[in-house]
Scaffold this active site. Structure first.
Site, mmCIF file in Angstrom:
data_model
loop_
_atom_site.group_PDB
_atom_site.id
_atom_site.type_symbol
_atom_site.label_atom_id
_atom_site.label_comp_id
_atom_site.label_asym_id
_atom_site.label_seq_id
_atom_site.Cartn_x
_atom_site.Cartn_y
_atom_site.Cartn_z
ATOM 1 N N ASP A 1 9.043 2.702 1.860
ATOM 2 C CA ASP A 1 7.961 3.577 2.291
ATOM 3 C C ASP A 1 7.879 3.265 3.735
ATOM 4 O O ASP A 1 7.247 2.246 4.217
ATOM 5 C CB ASP A 1 6.819 3.001 1.382
ATOM 6 C CG ASP A 1 5.648 3.686 1.833
ATOM 7 O OD1 ASP A 1 5.537 4.223 2.993
ATOM 8 O OD2 ASP A 1 4.352 3.647 1.155
ATOM 9 N N LYS B 1 2.441 9.670 8.355
ATOM 10 C CA LYS B 1 1.730 9.381 9.690
ATOM 11 C C LYS B 1 2.107 9.847 10.983
ATOM 12 O O LYS B 1 1.565 10.955 11.262
ATOM 13 C CB LYS B 1 1.437 7.796 9.673
ATOM 14 C CG LYS B 1 0.623 7.349 8.310
ATOM 15 C CD LYS B 1 -0.054 6.018 8.594
ATOM 16 C CE LYS B 1 -0.969 5.655 7.559
ATOM 17 N NZ LYS B 1 -0.567 5.023 6.611
ATOM 18 N N PHE C 1 0.907 -1.327 0.038
ATOM 19 C CA PHE C 1 0.019 -0.092 -0.035
ATOM 20 C C PHE C 1 0.935 1.268 -0.041
ATOM 21 O O PHE C 1 1.768 1.406 0.864
ATOM 22 C CB PHE C 1 -0.887 0.112 1.214
ATOM 23 C CG PHE C 1 -1.741 1.164 1.033
ATOM 24 C CD1 PHE C 1 -2.923 0.966 0.379
ATOM 25 C CD2 PHE C 1 -1.502 2.595 1.716
ATOM 26 C CE1 PHE C 1 -3.927 2.306 0.282
ATOM 27 C CE2 PHE C 1 -2.375 3.598 1.600
ATOM 28 C CZ PHE C 1 -3.709 3.098 1.055
HETATM 29 C C1 LIG Z 1 -1.159 5.250 5.119
HETATM 30 C C2 LIG Z 1 0.039 4.886 4.179
HETATM 31 C C3 LIG Z 1 0.212 5.684 2.819
HETATM 32 C C4 LIG Z 1 -0.734 6.715 2.600
HETATM 33 O O1 LIG Z 1 -0.750 7.916 3.350
HETATM 34 P P1 LIG Z 1 -1.623 9.120 3.421
HETATM 35 O O2 LIG Z 1 -1.094 9.943 4.113
HETATM 36 O O3 LIG Z 1 -3.040 8.592 3.406
HETATM 37 O O4 LIG Z 1 -1.636 9.458 1.542
HETATM 38 C C5 LIG Z 1 1.457 5.520 2.017
HETATM 39 N N1 LIG Z 1 2.138 4.079 2.524
HETATM 40 C C6 LIG Z 1 1.892 3.546 3.593
HETATM 41 C C7 LIG Z 1 2.996 2.266 3.964
HETATM 42 C C8 LIG Z 1 0.852 3.817 4.147
HETATM 43 O O5 LIG Z 1 0.327 3.041 5.447
#
Ligand SMILES: *Cc1c(COP(=O)(O)O)cnc(C)c1O
Length: 400
Positions: free
Chosen positions: A223, A252, A138
């Site tokens: 990420d 986050k 994701f």
């Molecule tokens: C939540 C998340 C995203 C997206 O972040 P947003 O602030 O909602 O755009 C991207 N990568 C990972 C691993 C995530 O958990």
């Protein structure tokens, strides 16, 4: 009645992109939040891994208030003090030399994708544009991040997606080896898959990926939007695996509850970006950077919170393990690192989440059957005992 009226208006005016519980949260402190009906909840979701210091941490709130009185916003046409101080802190405590600020995880990934493409085209070969990502990953909802995301359910209806992405099974070195070509510019991975169901790779997987990247002049993008900021018991999750990336994205937990994202890179890679190549009006805004500084300073002060995260993570896994023994037909596996913990059920976990909510505990379901626990890193034993008590009751009822 007030709550019902608010929810009616929500449905009337807010675009219908989220499946929401019939709850309106109005106030929060530490581990707790309160609804408009006065009901108290213990929060094991923390705004999806955002409120790492708990709700309204006094140092974060104070930093926000102080900055709000001084300067809310100025353009990146000028140098911005809180932005520089936050970047300096991030550089001091990571592999990175340079930071680009944005407003979310998806935006951080967009910036990473652009930087990787530009770097590879200019420094390796003009044909290098393809990015390999993992199935079940994701990376966010904007179009390039959505294409990078290895889950069709999020992509359906939005085709055509971006060209230049390839998905391979996670935790499989051979799959990466087989998929690289002369067009490969980067490999982009979550160190632990969060939304994909808390999937932890074998200890040597990321080392293997790093080696492939080095041997083939390919960039490694990690990420750490969910796994970063202490969530797994280290400042960043890749520290557990003994490697460093070329580019890392975070968001986050970075602002302790405010919307901020960042893309970090080594000098060598970062130098591919020159004035005009990338920008964000709000990126590195003084307010959110002030909260970022307060959050990191609090998080890394004496290592106390990271210690707490590790100890409480171990305790939570232990107690969930006890539930697994008690309900072997309902619980398949408990796994996690630090306070990113998943409990895979043999059934859909939505009913469990609903019952827990009714009984005053916020939990979260990901990948359909994985209950995910991502509480503030300041969670205490008594909070975990409360959660386990509620889960015990909920599972007991479900067993019947
Ligand atoms: C939540 C998340 C995203 C997206 O972040 P947003 O602030 O909602 O755009 C991207 N990568 C990972 C691993 C995530 O958990």
């Amino acid at each position: 009645m007030e709550t019902k009226k608010i929810i009616d208006e929500s449905n009337l005016y807010i675009m219908n992109t989220y499946k929401r519980f019939p709850v309106v949260l109005r106030k929060g402190r530490g581990m707790k939040v309160w609804g408009t009906d006065g009901k108290e909840y213990l929060d094991f979701v923390s705004g999806v891994a955002v409120n790492i210091l708990g709700h309204c941490h006094p140092k974060v709130v104070m930093a926000l208030q102080k900055q709000a009185q001084r300067l809310l916003h100025v353009s990146n046409y000028y140098h911005i003090e809180p932005q520089i101080r936050l970047a300096k802190l991030l550089v001091k405590h990571t592999f990175a030399d340079k930071v680009f600020f944005c407003n979310s995880g998806a935006e951080a990934n967009e910036a990473a994708i652009k930087l990787a493409r530009k770097y590879a085209k200019e420094n390796v070969s003009p044909d290098r544009f393809e990015i390999i990502t993992a199935e079940n990953s994701f990376h966010g909802r904007t179009l390039a991040a959505l294409t990078a995301t290895g889950q069709e359910k999020f992509q359906k209806g939005f085709e055509p997606l971006m060209p230049g992405f390839k998905h391979v099974p996670f935790n499989n070195i051979n799959a990466i080896n087989d998929s690289i070509t002369d067009n490969t510019c980067a490999i982009m991975l979550e160190p632990i898959q969060g939304e994909g169901g808390v999937k932890i790779p074998e200890p040597d997987y990321l080392k293997g990926v790093r080696k492939i990247c080095d041997e083939n002049n390919i960039l490694l993008i990690l990420d750490e939007v969910q796994t970063g900021m202490g969530r797994t018991g280290r400042f960043f999750a890749h520290e557990h695996f003994g490697i460093i990336p070329d580019i890392m994205t975070i968001a986050k937990g970075l602002g302790g509850g405010t919307p901020i994202g960042a893309m970090l890179a080594t000098d060598k890679v970062a130098s591919a970006f020159q004035p005009g190549n990338h920008a964000s009006t709000f990126g590195g805004n003084p307010l959110v950077c002030a909260t970022g500084i307060a959050t990191i300073e609090t998080l890394l002060e004496n290592g106390f919170i990271l210690d707490q995260c590790n100890r409480m993570g171990t305790y939570l896994k232990e107690r969930l393990g006890y539930l697994k023994e008690k309900f072997p037909t309902l619980i398949k596996e408990v796994r996690g690192m630090g306070l990113l913990i998943g409990m895979e059920l043999t059934i859909e976990c939505e009913p469990v989440v609903k019952d827990c909510l009714e009984m005053g505990v916020l939990t979260n379901c990901t990948a359909g059957n994985v209950l995910r626990f991502i509480p503030p890193l300041i969670v205490q034993k008594k909070d975990i005992d409360y959660l386990i008590d509620i889960l015990d009751k909920v599972l007991e009822r479900l067993k019947k």
